[in-house]
Design an enzyme around this catalytic site. Structure first.
Site, PDB file in Angstrom:
ATOM      1  N   GLU A  39     -25.942   9.860 -10.889  1.00  0.00           N
ATOM      2  CA  GLU A  39     -24.932   9.670  -9.727  1.00  0.00           C
ATOM      3  C   GLU A  39     -25.494  10.484  -8.394  1.00  0.00           C
ATOM      4  O   GLU A  39     -25.958  11.699  -8.479  1.00  0.00           O
ATOM      5  CB  GLU A  39     -23.701  10.357  -9.989  1.00  0.00           C
ATOM      6  CG  GLU A  39     -22.495  10.000  -8.893  1.00  0.00           C
ATOM      7  CD  GLU A  39     -21.528  10.047  -9.272  1.00  0.00           C
ATOM      8  OE1 GLU A  39     -20.679   9.243  -9.599  1.00  0.00           O
ATOM      9  OE2 GLU A  39     -20.595  11.272  -9.507  1.00  0.00           O
ATOM     10  N   LYS A  41     -24.352  12.166  -5.569  1.00  0.00           N
ATOM     11  CA  LYS A  41     -22.832  12.828  -5.044  1.00  0.00           C
ATOM     12  C   LYS A  41     -23.390  14.313  -4.186  1.00  0.00           C
ATOM     13  O   LYS A  41     -23.891  15.301  -4.937  1.00  0.00           O
ATOM     14  CB  LYS A  41     -22.283  13.397  -6.405  1.00  0.00           C
ATOM     15  CG  LYS A  41     -20.879  13.945  -6.036  1.00  0.00           C
ATOM     16  CD  LYS A  41     -20.237  14.345  -7.579  1.00  0.00           C
ATOM     17  CE  LYS A  41     -18.977  15.122  -7.420  1.00  0.00           C
ATOM     18  NZ  LYS A  41     -18.445  15.341  -8.494  1.00  0.00           N
ATOM     19  N   LYS A 102     -18.964   3.960  -6.153  1.00  0.00           N
ATOM     20  CA  LYS A 102     -17.890   4.849  -6.292  1.00  0.00           C
ATOM     21  C   LYS A 102     -16.912   5.382  -5.426  1.00  0.00           C
ATOM     22  O   LYS A 102     -17.252   6.129  -4.419  1.00  0.00           O
ATOM     23  CB  LYS A 102     -18.909   6.188  -6.938  1.00  0.00           C
ATOM     24  CG  LYS A 102     -17.763   7.208  -7.722  1.00  0.00           C
ATOM     25  CD  LYS A 102     -17.728   6.939  -9.098  1.00  0.00           C
ATOM     26  CE  LYS A 102     -16.945   8.297  -9.719  1.00  0.00           C
ATOM     27  NZ  LYS A 102     -17.956   9.393  -9.674  1.00  0.00           N
ATOM     28  N   GLU A 151     -11.603   3.048 -15.297  1.00  0.00           N
ATOM     29  CA  GLU A 151     -11.629   4.477 -15.569  1.00  0.00           C
ATOM     30  C   GLU A 151     -10.043   4.991 -15.934  1.00  0.00           C
ATOM     31  O   GLU A 151      -9.141   4.665 -15.227  1.00  0.00           O
ATOM     32  CB  GLU A 151     -11.854   5.353 -14.519  1.00  0.00           C
ATOM     33  CG  GLU A 151     -11.843   6.854 -14.673  1.00  0.00           C
ATOM     34  CD  GLU A 151     -12.097   7.629 -13.293  1.00  0.00           C
ATOM     35  OE1 GLU A 151     -13.399   7.493 -13.126  1.00  0.00           O
ATOM     36  OE2 GLU A 151     -11.501   8.283 -12.817  1.00  0.00           O
ATOM     37  N   ASN A 171     -12.834   9.388 -18.095  1.00  0.00           N
ATOM     38  CA  ASN A 171     -13.223  10.627 -17.126  1.00  0.00           C
ATOM     39  C   ASN A 171     -12.778  11.553 -17.832  1.00  0.00           C
ATOM     40  O   ASN A 171     -11.480  11.990 -18.189  1.00  0.00           O
ATOM     41  CB  ASN A 171     -12.348  10.332 -15.906  1.00  0.00           C
ATOM     42  CG  ASN A 171     -12.709  11.344 -14.592  1.00  0.00           C
ATOM     43  OD1 ASN A 171     -13.701  12.369 -15.169  1.00  0.00           O
ATOM     44  ND2 ASN A 171     -12.661  10.976 -13.434  1.00  0.00           N
ATOM     45  N   GLU A 201     -17.662  10.039 -18.557  1.00  0.00           N
ATOM     46  CA  GLU A 201     -17.910  10.243 -16.979  1.00  0.00           C
ATOM     47  C   GLU A 201     -17.328  11.900 -16.939  1.00  0.00           C
ATOM     48  O   GLU A 201     -16.330  12.282 -17.357  1.00  0.00           O
ATOM     49  CB  GLU A 201     -16.894   9.440 -16.270  1.00  0.00           C
ATOM     50  CG  GLU A 201     -17.020   8.064 -16.256  1.00  0.00           C
ATOM     51  CD  GLU A 201     -15.933   7.421 -15.315  1.00  0.00           C
ATOM     52  OE1 GLU A 201     -15.746   7.859 -14.476  1.00  0.00           O
ATOM     53  OE2 GLU A 201     -15.544   6.381 -16.022  1.00  0.00           O
ATOM     54  N   SER A 202     -18.161  12.445 -16.040  1.00  0.00           N
ATOM     55  CA  SER A 202     -17.881  13.867 -15.518  1.00  0.00           C
ATOM     56  C   SER A 202     -18.228  14.967 -16.449  1.00  0.00           C
ATOM     57  O   SER A 202     -17.775  14.702 -18.034  1.00  0.00           O
ATOM     58  CB  SER A 202     -16.575  14.065 -15.065  1.00  0.00           C
ATOM     59  OG  SER A 202     -16.135  13.078 -14.008  1.00  0.00           O
TER      60      SER A 202
END
Length: 253
Positions: A39, A41, A102, A151, A171, A201-202
């Site tokens: 990603e 970001k 995103k 998500e 997530n 995710e994350s």
């Protein structure tokens, strides 16, 4: 051919490019031995600037060159310092991998924005949408040739998986409190449809975690901050993937 005819021919060629099928995020993850969605970001609401000087014309291409299965690019401006132009810049730099748009999508207009800037897929967040809204946006995305990563982050939202998105994301970060717990993915994995392409995710920063998540049934792993905080995100990704592969080999021996 006069100038008007020339313009029309060129415009038709531009529209044909927009209609061409984009690289598939789903297929890229199924074909990858790492499954990493790297990603781009630059900023986060909870932590401020992560890499304010990060260039979309450099880092996404570096991710591609260093083994990413796909890319995610933040396009929200106010909270994440992103822009639709970041996806355009990545494509112009030579990125051919699938790119996830995103953002916090709440309106069909954003789907058109995703198509126009060159994205392959969009993120729909169950926490932001009623199930009916989500179904409408999912159908519209598909009509525009976009895949959907849907998500979810708790048991109550798992019913959204029945809308049959292209990919199901879990997530690990609660979007209200921003508390992150990777155990969320492990807890919810077996409750998703067996044939779903699952993305965690994350909060993933350890290659061993990727190995454990793959054992739990995940094919994709969205990671950004762990790379973006380093001097060279692309090189950090390559070292991370090397460790993931070593971990995977040890698990299969």
């Amino acid at each position: 051919m006069d100038i008007l005819q020339e313009i029309v021919v060129h415009k038709q060629a531009e529209m044909q490019l927009l209609r061409e099928k984009k690289p598939s995020l789903r297929q890229a993850l199924l074909a990858s031995d790492s499954g990493i969605i790297a990603e781009f970001k630059r900023k986060s609401p909870s932590k401020g600037w992560i890499k304010e000087e990060g260039r979309a014309s450099e880092i996404p291409l570096s991710y591609q060159q260093n083994g990413a299965a796909a890319l995610s690019i933040l396009t929200d401006t106010h909270y994440f310092g992103g822009s639709d132009d970041f996806i355009r810049s990545a494509r112009e730099s030579g990125v051919t991998l699938p790119i996830l748009y995103k953002n916090f999508i709440v309106d069909e207009m954003q789907l058109y924005q995703a198509v126009l800037c060159g994205a392959s897929a969009v993120l729909l967040i169950a926490a932001c949408l009623s199930k009916r809204q989500c179904a409408t946006l999912l159908d519209k995305a598909h009509s525009l040739g976009l895949e959907v990563l849907l998500e979810m982050h708790d048991e109550a939202e798992l019913e959204y998986a029945g809308l049959c998105p292209d990919l199901c994301g879990i997530n690990n970060r609660h979007l209200g409190s921003f508390v992150t717990d990777v155990d969320t993915s492990f807890r919810l994995a077996e409750k998703l449809p067996a044939d779903a392409v699952k993305v965690s995710e994350s909060g993933i920063s350890d290659p061993a975690t990727v190995g454990a998540l793959r054992e739990a049934g995940f094919q994709g792993f969205l990671i950004g901050e762990a790379f973006m905080r380093t001097p060279s995100p692309g090189e950090s990704l390559r070292h991370f993937i090397d460790h993931v592969r070593k971990t995977t080999r040890k698990q299969t021996i």
